[in-house]
Design a protein around this motif. Sequence first.
Motif, PDB file in Angstrom:
ATOM      1  N   HIS A  87       0.786  -1.210   0.030  1.00 28.71           N
ATOM      2  CA  HIS A  87      -0.073   0.009   0.046  1.00 28.71           C
ATOM      3  C   HIS A  87       0.877   1.255   0.200  1.00 28.71           C
ATOM      4  O   HIS A  87       0.293   2.261  -0.507  1.00 28.71           O
ATOM      5  CB  HIS A  87      -0.883   0.089   1.229  1.00 28.71           C
ATOM      6  CG  HIS A  87      -0.360   0.019   2.547  1.00 28.71           C
ATOM      7  ND1 HIS A  87       0.369  -0.909   3.307  1.00 28.71           N
ATOM      8  CD2 HIS A  87       0.221   1.412   3.353  1.00 28.71           C
ATOM      9  CE1 HIS A  87       1.061  -0.611   4.144  1.00 28.71           C
ATOM     10  NE2 HIS A  87       0.828   0.893   4.321  1.00 28.71           N
ATOM     11  N   GLU A  88       2.143   1.048   0.376  1.00 25.03           N
ATOM     12  CA  GLU A  88       3.035   2.358   0.604  1.00 25.03           C
ATOM     13  C   GLU A  88       3.449   2.797  -0.798  1.00 25.03           C
ATOM     14  O   GLU A  88       3.544   4.361  -1.046  1.00 25.03           O
ATOM     15  CB  GLU A  88       4.163   1.887   1.293  1.00 25.03           C
ATOM     16  CG  GLU A  88       4.282   1.595   2.566  1.00 25.03           C
ATOM     17  CD  GLU A  88       5.419   1.052   3.443  1.00 25.03           C
ATOM     18  OE1 GLU A  88       6.433   1.149   2.474  1.00 25.03           O
ATOM     19  OE2 GLU A  88       5.325   0.505   4.669  1.00 25.03           O
ATOM     20  N   LEU A  89       3.041   2.025  -1.906  1.00 22.11           N
ATOM     21  CA  LEU A  89       3.347   2.583  -3.346  1.00 22.11           C
ATOM     22  C   LEU A  89       2.304   3.560  -3.613  1.00 22.11           C
ATOM     23  O   LEU A  89       2.499   4.382  -4.471  1.00 22.11           O
ATOM     24  CB  LEU A  89       3.620   1.503  -4.216  1.00 22.11           C
ATOM     25  CG  LEU A  89       4.709   0.552  -4.062  1.00 22.11           C
ATOM     26  CD1 LEU A  89       4.629  -0.639  -5.041  1.00 22.11           C
ATOM     27  CD2 LEU A  89       6.110   1.162  -4.158  1.00 22.11           C
ATOM     28  N   GLY A  90       1.046   3.386  -3.078  1.00 15.94           N
ATOM     29  CA  GLY A  90       0.112   4.352  -3.415  1.00 15.94           C
ATOM     30  C   GLY A  90      -0.477   4.223  -5.072  1.00 15.94           C
ATOM     31  O   GLY A  90      -1.307   4.905  -5.488  1.00 15.94           O
ATOM     32  N   ALA A  91      -0.361   3.201  -5.399  1.00 15.79           N
ATOM     33  CA  ALA A  91      -1.112   2.599  -6.600  1.00 15.79           C
ATOM     34  C   ALA A  91      -2.252   1.920  -6.277  1.00 15.79           C
ATOM     35  O   ALA A  91      -2.264   1.202  -5.133  1.00 15.79           O
ATOM     36  CB  ALA A  91       0.040   1.913  -7.378  1.00 15.79           C
ATOM     37  N   ALA A  92      -3.253   1.977  -7.312  1.00 14.95           N
ATOM     38  CA  ALA A  92      -4.522   0.994  -7.024  1.00 14.95           C
ATOM     39  C   ALA A  92      -4.196  -0.484  -7.028  1.00 14.95           C
ATOM     40  O   ALA A  92      -4.868  -1.186  -6.512  1.00 14.95           O
ATOM     41  CB  ALA A  92      -5.470   1.242  -8.093  1.00 14.95           C
ATOM     42  N   ARG A  93      -3.110  -0.995  -8.026  1.00 16.91           N
ATOM     43  CA  ARG A  93      -3.019  -2.069  -8.163  1.00 16.91           C
ATOM     44  C   ARG A  93      -1.544  -2.442  -8.416  1.00 16.91           C
ATOM     45  O   ARG A  93      -0.565  -1.652  -8.876  1.00 16.91           O
ATOM     46  CB  ARG A  93      -3.557  -2.593  -9.599  1.00 16.91           C
ATOM     47  CG  ARG A  93      -5.108  -2.560  -9.593  1.00 16.91           C
ATOM     48  CD  ARG A  93      -5.622  -2.880 -11.013  1.00 16.91           C
ATOM     49  NE  ARG A  93      -7.086  -2.577 -11.015  1.00 16.91           N
ATOM     50  CZ  ARG A  93      -7.876  -1.585 -11.079  1.00 16.91           C
ATOM     51  NH1 ARG A  93      -7.448  -0.398 -11.275  1.00 16.91           N
ATOM     52  NH2 ARG A  93      -9.003  -1.698 -11.087  1.00 16.91           N
ATOM     53  N   VAL A  94      -0.997  -3.618  -7.713  1.00 15.49           N
ATOM     54  CA  VAL A  94       0.547  -3.938  -7.752  1.00 15.49           C
ATOM     55  C   VAL A  94       0.326  -5.636  -8.383  1.00 15.49           C
ATOM     56  O   VAL A  94      -0.357  -6.242  -7.661  1.00 15.49           O
ATOM     57  CB  VAL A  94       1.138  -3.979  -6.422  1.00 15.49           C
ATOM     58  CG1 VAL A  94       2.470  -4.488  -6.616  1.00 15.49           C
ATOM     59  CG2 VAL A  94       0.953  -2.427  -5.834  1.00 15.49           C
ATOM     60  N   VAL A  95       1.210  -5.825  -9.222  1.00 15.73           N
ATOM     61  CA  VAL A  95       1.404  -7.389  -9.842  1.00 15.73           C
ATOM     62  C   VAL A  95       3.075  -7.607  -9.570  1.00 15.73           C
ATOM     63  O   VAL A  95       3.801  -6.961  -9.810  1.00 15.73           O
ATOM     64  CB  VAL A  95       0.984  -7.439 -10.965  1.00 15.73           C
ATOM     65  CG1 VAL A  95       1.237  -8.765 -11.534  1.00 15.73           C
ATOM     66  CG2 VAL A  95      -0.468  -6.913 -11.286  1.00 15.73           C
ATOM     67  N   GLY A  96       3.064  -8.890  -9.442  1.00 18.68           N
ATOM     68  CA  GLY A  96       4.546  -9.484  -8.995  1.00 18.68           C
ATOM     69  C   GLY A  96       4.600 -10.881  -9.079  1.00 18.68           C
ATOM     70  O   GLY A  96       3.498 -11.678  -9.145  1.00 18.68           O
TER      71      GLY A  96
END
Length: 219
Positions: free
Chosen positions: A71-80
């Motif tokens: 959540h610290e990245l501030g993006a709505a979505r993260v993929v990895g």
Amino acid sequence: MRATVCELPYQPALLEPAWEALAAHVLREHSELVLLPEFAFVEPVWESTPFDSARWAAAVARSDAWTARLHELGAARVVGARPVTVGGRHFNEGFAWTAQDGYQPLRRKFYLPEEPGGWEARWFERGDAEFARFAAGDLGFGLSICTELWALETCTGYAALGVEAILTPRATAAATTAKWLAMGTVAAVRTGAYSLSSNRVDRAAGTYGGAGWAISPDG
């Protein structure tokens, strides 16, 4: 959709400032999706043999800790892609995280190299043979984890599924950057989709070569 690809070091002392810089970039550019490298937060256990349960457990625990910080990245979505243990079995699992739903497994890596420096078949079990279409809002995407991008038959499948992007978390060497960029271009053109990839980087050792990319459908 506005997406961010990146190059990240895994060493704790280097990862912390890189993470802060990535979060600042996401905020500045209003990125809606961030693609992380393969096993972004942990040491490259697959480089050596034999399998070591203590090292694996440490990698899973460290990935858990960093997943809680997405959540610290501030993006709505993260993929990895990250290590997981399910029913005593070890997998390389692709995932999507959203601010609304949290962590969601996507698919687990199927094609596993077995070669010096990449003993993945000894560290992971085979996952999902199906290369499905996933959704991130209005974006339909396929997930090919690192070396799975070389399975060219998946391009035909992705084209038939009408994906708009292929997301590829990587952990690839600097010495192989040119051929990886060529493969990313082929995948984009063959599927008619964007090819997006993020990679680990280790400039001190000169091994993992970065070279994140965003390649358009026309190459």
